[in-house]
Design a protein around this motif. Structure first.
Motif, PDB file in Angstrom:
ATOM      1  N   ILE A 198       5.236  -4.328  -5.438  1.00 22.00           N
ATOM      2  CA  ILE A 198       4.438  -3.572  -6.416  1.00 22.00           C
ATOM      3  C   ILE A 198       4.649  -4.125  -7.818  1.00 22.00           C
ATOM      4  O   ILE A 198       3.692  -4.329  -8.570  1.00 22.00           O
ATOM      5  CB  ILE A 198       4.809  -2.069  -6.377  1.00 22.00           C
ATOM      6  N   ARG A 199       5.901  -4.407  -8.171  1.00 15.04           N
ATOM      7  CA  ARG A 199       6.168  -4.926  -9.504  1.00 15.04           C
ATOM      8  C   ARG A 199       5.520  -6.295  -9.707  1.00 15.04           C
ATOM      9  O   ARG A 199       4.990  -6.587 -10.786  1.00 15.04           O
ATOM     10  CB  ARG A 199       7.679  -5.008  -9.744  1.00 15.04           C
ATOM     11  N   THR A 200       5.598  -7.124  -8.682  1.00 13.85           N
ATOM     12  CA  THR A 200       4.980  -8.444  -8.771  1.00 13.85           C
ATOM     13  C   THR A 200       3.476  -8.314  -8.964  1.00 13.85           C
ATOM     14  O   THR A 200       2.860  -9.029  -9.765  1.00 13.85           O
ATOM     15  CB  THR A 200       5.268  -9.257  -7.492  1.00 13.85           C
ATOM     16  N   THR A 233       8.809   7.865  -6.274  1.00 12.38           N
ATOM     17  CA  THR A 233       8.047   8.088  -7.521  1.00 12.38           C
ATOM     18  C   THR A 233       8.232   6.946  -8.504  1.00 12.38           C
ATOM     19  O   THR A 233       7.274   6.495  -9.140  1.00 12.38           O
ATOM     20  CB  THR A 233       8.507   9.406  -8.184  1.00 12.38           C
ATOM     21  N   ARG A 234       9.468   6.458  -8.625  1.00 13.68           N
ATOM     22  CA  ARG A 234       9.751   5.399  -9.602  1.00 13.68           C
ATOM     23  C   ARG A 234       8.959   4.128  -9.295  1.00 13.68           C
ATOM     24  O   ARG A 234       8.503   3.426 -10.195  1.00 13.68           O
ATOM     25  CB  ARG A 234      11.248   5.111  -9.582  1.00 13.68           C
ATOM     26  N   THR A 235       8.777   3.854  -8.005  1.00  8.32           N
ATOM     27  CA  THR A 235       8.027   2.657  -7.612  1.00  8.32           C
ATOM     28  C   THR A 235       6.520   2.877  -7.770  1.00  8.32           C
ATOM     29  O   THR A 235       5.800   1.984  -8.223  1.00  8.32           O
ATOM     30  CB  THR A 235       8.369   2.283  -6.153  1.00  8.32           C
ATOM     31  N   ASP A 237      18.065  -8.815  -8.352  1.00 11.41           N
ATOM     32  CA  ASP A 237      17.757  -9.870  -9.319  1.00 11.41           C
ATOM     33  C   ASP A 237      16.253 -10.032  -9.471  1.00 11.41           C
ATOM     34  O   ASP A 237      15.726 -10.166 -10.576  1.00 11.41           O
ATOM     35  CB  ASP A 237      18.366 -11.206  -8.864  1.00 11.41           C
ATOM     36  N   GLN A 238      15.542 -10.028  -8.338  1.00 10.98           N
ATOM     37  CA  GLN A 238      14.086 -10.198  -8.377  1.00 10.98           C
ATOM     38  C   GLN A 238      13.412  -9.035  -9.104  1.00 10.98           C
ATOM     39  O   GLN A 238      12.500  -9.238  -9.904  1.00 10.98           O
ATOM     40  CB  GLN A 238      13.535 -10.308  -6.948  1.00 10.98           C
ATOM     41  N   LEU A 239      13.886  -7.800  -8.838  1.00  8.81           N
ATOM     42  CA  LEU A 239      13.308  -6.615  -9.495  1.00  8.81           C
ATOM     43  C   LEU A 239      13.420  -6.726 -11.017  1.00  8.81           C
ATOM     44  O   LEU A 239      12.443  -6.516 -11.751  1.00  8.81           O
ATOM     45  CB  LEU A 239      14.029  -5.345  -9.028  1.00  8.81           C
ATOM     46  N   GLY A 288       2.724  -7.475 -12.500  1.00 10.82           N
ATOM     47  CA  GLY A 288       2.774  -8.679 -13.319  1.00 10.82           C
ATOM     48  C   GLY A 288       1.468  -9.445 -13.247  1.00 10.82           C
ATOM     49  O   GLY A 288       0.923  -9.873 -14.264  1.00 10.82           O
ATOM     50  N   LEU A 289       0.920  -9.571 -12.047  1.00  9.33           N
ATOM     51  CA  LEU A 289      -0.361 -10.254 -11.868  1.00  9.33           C
ATOM     52  C   LEU A 289      -1.496  -9.466 -12.521  1.00  9.33           C
ATOM     53  O   LEU A 289      -2.414 -10.037 -13.108  1.00  9.33           O
ATOM     54  CB  LEU A 289      -0.642 -10.459 -10.374  1.00  9.33           C
ATOM     55  N   CYS A 290      -1.428  -8.124 -12.409  1.00 10.98           N
ATOM     56  CA  CYS A 290      -2.436  -7.261 -13.055  1.00 10.98           C
ATOM     57  C   CYS A 290      -2.442  -7.476 -14.565  1.00 10.98           C
ATOM     58  O   CYS A 290      -3.497  -7.602 -15.194  1.00 10.98           O
ATOM     59  CB  CYS A 290      -2.140  -5.786 -12.783  1.00 10.98           C
ATOM     60  N   LYS A 291      -1.245  -7.513 -15.136  1.00  7.81           N
ATOM     61  CA  LYS A 291      -1.125  -7.634 -16.590  1.00  7.81           C
ATOM     62  C   LYS A 291      -1.648  -8.984 -17.072  1.00  7.81           C
ATOM     63  O   LYS A 291      -2.355  -9.071 -18.077  1.00  7.81           O
ATOM     64  CB  LYS A 291       0.338  -7.464 -16.980  1.00  7.81           C
TER      65      LYS A 291
END
Length: 847
Positions: free
Chosen positions: A480-482, A525-527, A437-439, A485-488
């Protein structure tokens, strides 16, 4: 009265024929035919019009007219011979032979008839020999392939020979006529991968450019069986079947414009029903659990390529409307797939991105607001229909669908974000204890914050949530995804130094963490792809890009990721490289407007000190040293469905920036940059094609064409260079294109001929008399090389033009280089034509 007028028109036609005006002659004969009923005159007119047809290469018309003359008088020897000539050109040698045989019987001593008789006899014997040879070869190949005891070497050789034969028109026709399709179906039934591949590739060759064969093969093999073969796990087989289907679609839709000399087009019934059936089966493949990830990708590729209009000037978008009505929900189902859920369909790393691209293309192909509203309503119903307080999996799929649409038509995605419950569900999923869910929620937040206005909303409402997840989660994938989000959100101010979202130094820290993950080979790789996604946003900051290009391991890790099968990373890599080379468009700063903005207390964009030219040049040097060209060359080879026109434009921008320094162009050529630029200059957005053509011009101006563009590839460079000879292009593009054409035109007569055929001569002549000294010099030097070509010489020597006079005038230029080039052009012309001496004397006398 009518008969007299018909005779007069015949005489008029004869005069036109003697003057070699064959079209006018044919017109006069046609008018005469309408006025007379006299059989002798009718035979003469048809016979004469047949002669016009032969002269204008209208062989079907010539044969028809000669036949009408023969119907009136079966012993009309001229009509018989003219029909013989027409039939020979149409490839009907046996019929032509019968006609000339009749001629030789009527006039046995006519040497012309005897010679034609011998020639046709030889041609027919050779054709029969080849035909029987081909028939026996085909038969032998099938015997080897269908024999279960054949040796492996013989099998492989027979399979390869069959594929090659299927790609040749004569071979394909012989296979088809000799019950080849049934035998190829037997090969498919063997279930042996190598034989099945050979059968599929042979069928593909047989379908190419031939509508009748393609229709027959489609019905014999059946679309259901073709799609089941494409659905297999074997990537090579799936791709081969995809190529077969594409060949069938091209043939049925008329996209394959291949010319078949001597063949009359076969009569085929309306193909719309077959094309619709193919579309329906491809859409069904998208949601079938029996279809492999590879098969689903190939189905999406075929839909991407064949459904939306390629030319928006064509008003018919019925295929798109049909797919929206009958298949949009199926495409949305693919977009909403969550790999970690048990109900997920088989996918590859590229499947969801291909589906997002298809949604984007379909949405762009809609012509009016009612069509777009209908599209949006289908999306809304699909998403809201998933919301279920009792089933969290359905909620996750709904948010994943919104996330996928945001990667396609972003404006539509933004409208869907405004649906009741969507943003709330995204926030709720961020706080879920389940990692899946978080991903999904974090990825959706990332895609939702593309525009500054939307990012500002999320900064206010979501940054604290993202920071909390980043601090508390131990899952690297979520972390990494979070971070992305912060980078963007941190880069929402773009390149504006004065409009930073986060505190000083925050973006550098985020970038450092992204580079750390990027270099960590133990992460999947996907991450790691998400680390590049983060850098694509953060490298808008000059401090970040300067640090990144100095981190060679991180650069090389990104280049290696670009070469992996997961091609969804290409856009992020291209964006990062555009940022690092500052090859994005920068608005011109007008000092007066800046002062006005300051006076009215409006924000004025500021340039970062590290975005100045010296820093950019240094970054380019480091990228080249790290091996950026080999990565770019690999990216250009990606499938067109993933390598969108926007990505191509980004790659073209990067190439142009890398080619700026003449000293670097040798390195670019050595690593395959010249070859990689050609497809970028021929396909993509208008801006991208111009940028790639300009980069090609820079390389062609200073490099040996035989090394930069080896083999036949050099001829593909001419058209992009000629496209830069346009008043809409800037002076530098004109100048470097002329230098490149000068270099090419000095290599060979074949290249000069190609430049002439691309209609570059008028433009080169215009630039010879430009006010700009360098443009005038470059154009004159190019013309000096071009005048070696005979057709160019004829332009100068033609009566009634002043080209020669103008070149003589250029010999008096103050600029030594222009003077030398003009003198060289005159010397070439003089050497080529003796009569030029007399003509030049006349020119000098006029001066």
């Amino acid at each position: 009265m009518a008969e007299a007028e018909a005779v007069q028109l015949k005489e008029e036609g004869n005069r036109h024929f003697q003057l070699q005006d064959y079209k006018a002659a044919a017109k006069s004969y046609s008018q005469a035919l309408k006025l007379t009923k006299d059989k002798a005159l009718l035979a003469t007119l048809y016979r004469n019009r047949a002669a016009c047809g032969l002269k204008t290469e209208s062989y079907v018309q010539a044969a028809s007219d000669a036949s009408r003359a023969i119907d009136i008088n079966s012993s009309d020897i001229k009509a018989l011979y003219r029909r013989c000539q027409a039939l020979e050109h149409l490839g009907k040698l046996d019929q032509a032979f019968k006609d000339v045989q009749r001629c030789a019987t009527l006039e046995p001593r006519n040497q012309n008839f005897q010679e034609t008789l011998r020639r046709l006899n030889t041609s027919i014997q050779e054709k029969l020999r080849v035909q029987f040879s081909t028939d026996s070869r085909v038969q032998k190949m099938f015997e080897i392939l269908l024999d279960g005891n054949s040796e492996a070497d013989k099998l492989e050789k027979a399979a390869n020979n069959l594929i090659v034969l299927g790609r040749e028109e004569a071979g394909a026709e012989r296979i088809f006529q000799n019950n080849g399709v049934a035998l190829l179906l037997q090969l498919l039934d063997t279930k042996r991968p190598e034989l099945m591949l050979a059968a599929v590739r042979t069928l593909s060759g047989m379908c190419s450019g031939h509508r009748a064969r393609a229709t027959a093969i489609l019905h014999a093999v059946r679309i259901g069986r073709i799609c089941s073969l494409m659905a297999v796990e074997n990537e090579e087989m799936s791709l081969a079947v995809c190529n077969l289907l594409q060949a069938i679609i091209d043939a049925l839709s008329g996209e394959d414009k291949r010319e078949h000399r001597g063949k009359e087009e076969a009569l085929v019934l309306d193909t719309k029903k077959d094309l619709k059936q193919i579309t329906n089966h491809l859409l069904d493949m998208l949601v079938s659990k029996k279809v492999s990830g590879q098969g689903r990708d190939q189905a999406l590729n075929l839909l991407n390529k064949n459904v939306p209009r390629k030319d928006l000037a064509i008003h018919d978008n019925s295929r798109t409307i049909y797919v929206v009505d009958n298949g949009l929900r199926k495409i949305l189902k693919v977009v909403g797939q969550v790999p970690d859920l048990p109900s997920c369909l088989p996918l590859t790393d590229n499947t969801r991105m291909l589906a997002s691209i298809l949604i984007n293309k379909l949405y762009d192909d809609l012509r009016c607001d009612p069509e777009r509203d209908h599209f949006r309503k289908i999306c809304e119903e699909h998403i809201t229909g998933k919301f279920d307080p009792q089933d969290m999996d359905k909620n996750v799929i709904a948010i994943q669908t919104v996330s996928g649409i945001l990667q396609g038509p972003f404006d539509l995605g933004n409208q869907l974000l405004g649906l009741k419950g969507v943003m709330e569900m995204m926030v709720a999923l961020c706080g879920s204890e389940r990692e899946t869910d978080q991903l999904v929620a974090v990825e959706a937040l990332i895609h939702a914050s593309t525009k500054l206005s939307r990012a500002t909303f999320i900064i206010t409402n979501g940054v604290s949530l993202l920071k909390e997840i980043y601090k508390t989660t131990k899952n690297e994938k979520i972390k990494i995804r979070t971070l992305v989000g912060l980078c963007k959100l941190g880069s929402a101010g773009g390149t504006d130094y004065g409009l930073r979202q986060f505190a000083e130094g925050s973006t550098e820290k985020l970038a450092k963490q992204c580079r750390k993950w990027l270099c960590n080979a133990s992460i999947d790789t996907r991450t790691r792809r998400w680390a590049v996604e983060g850098l694509a946003y953060l490298t808008l900051d000059a401090d970040v890009k300067d640090d990144f290009v100095q981190d060679i391991p991180a650069l090389q890790a990104m280049f290696e990721l670009a070469k992996t099968p997961d091609k969804t990373i290409l856009y992020s890599v291209a964006t990062t490289l555009v940022n690092c080379t500052n090859s994005y468009d920068v608005k011109e700063v007008i000092p007066e407007l800046v002062q006005l903005a300051k006076f009215s207390k409006q924000h004025v964009p500021e340039e970062h000190p590290k975005d100045k030219k010296d820093f950019v040049d240094m970054r380019v040097k480091r990228l080249l040293k790290a091996g950026v060209i080999s990565a770019l060359a690999c990216m250009v080879k990606a499938d067109n469905a993933i390598l969108t026109d926007q990505t191509k434009e980004l790659l073209a921008r990067v190439f142009l920036a890398l080619c700026d320094n003449p000293k670097d162009r040798g390195t670019i050529v050595a690593q395959g940059g010249g070859k990689a630029l050609i497809p970028l200059a021929l396909e993509g957005t208008d801006v991208g094609k111009v940028k790639a053509a300009h980069a090609l011009a820079k390389i062609a101006a200073v490099s040996n064409p035989d090394i930069a563009f080896p083999g036949e590839r050099v001829y593909e460079v001419v058209r992009p260079l000629v496209s830069l000879l346009d008043t809409q292009r800037d002076g530098l593009q004109n100048y470097e294109a002329l230098l490149g054409l000068t270099n090419l035109s000095g290599r060979s007569e074949k290249l000069r001929q190609k430049i002439f055929k691309e209609k570059a001569l008028p433009d080169i002549e215009n630039y010879m008399f430009e006010n700009h000294d360098q443009l005038r010099q470059a154009a004159t030097e190019c013309m000096c090389n071009m005048v070696v070509n005979k057709e160019v010489q004829e332009r100068f020597l033609a009566d009634g033009n002043d080209r020669l006079k103008l070149v003589v005038l250029l010999c008096g230029e103050e600029d030594d280089k222009v003077q030398n080039a003009a003198a060289g052009a005159l010397a070439m012309l003089t050497a080529a034509h003796k009569k030029l001496c007399f003509k030049m004397t006349q020119v000098f006398l006029r001066l």
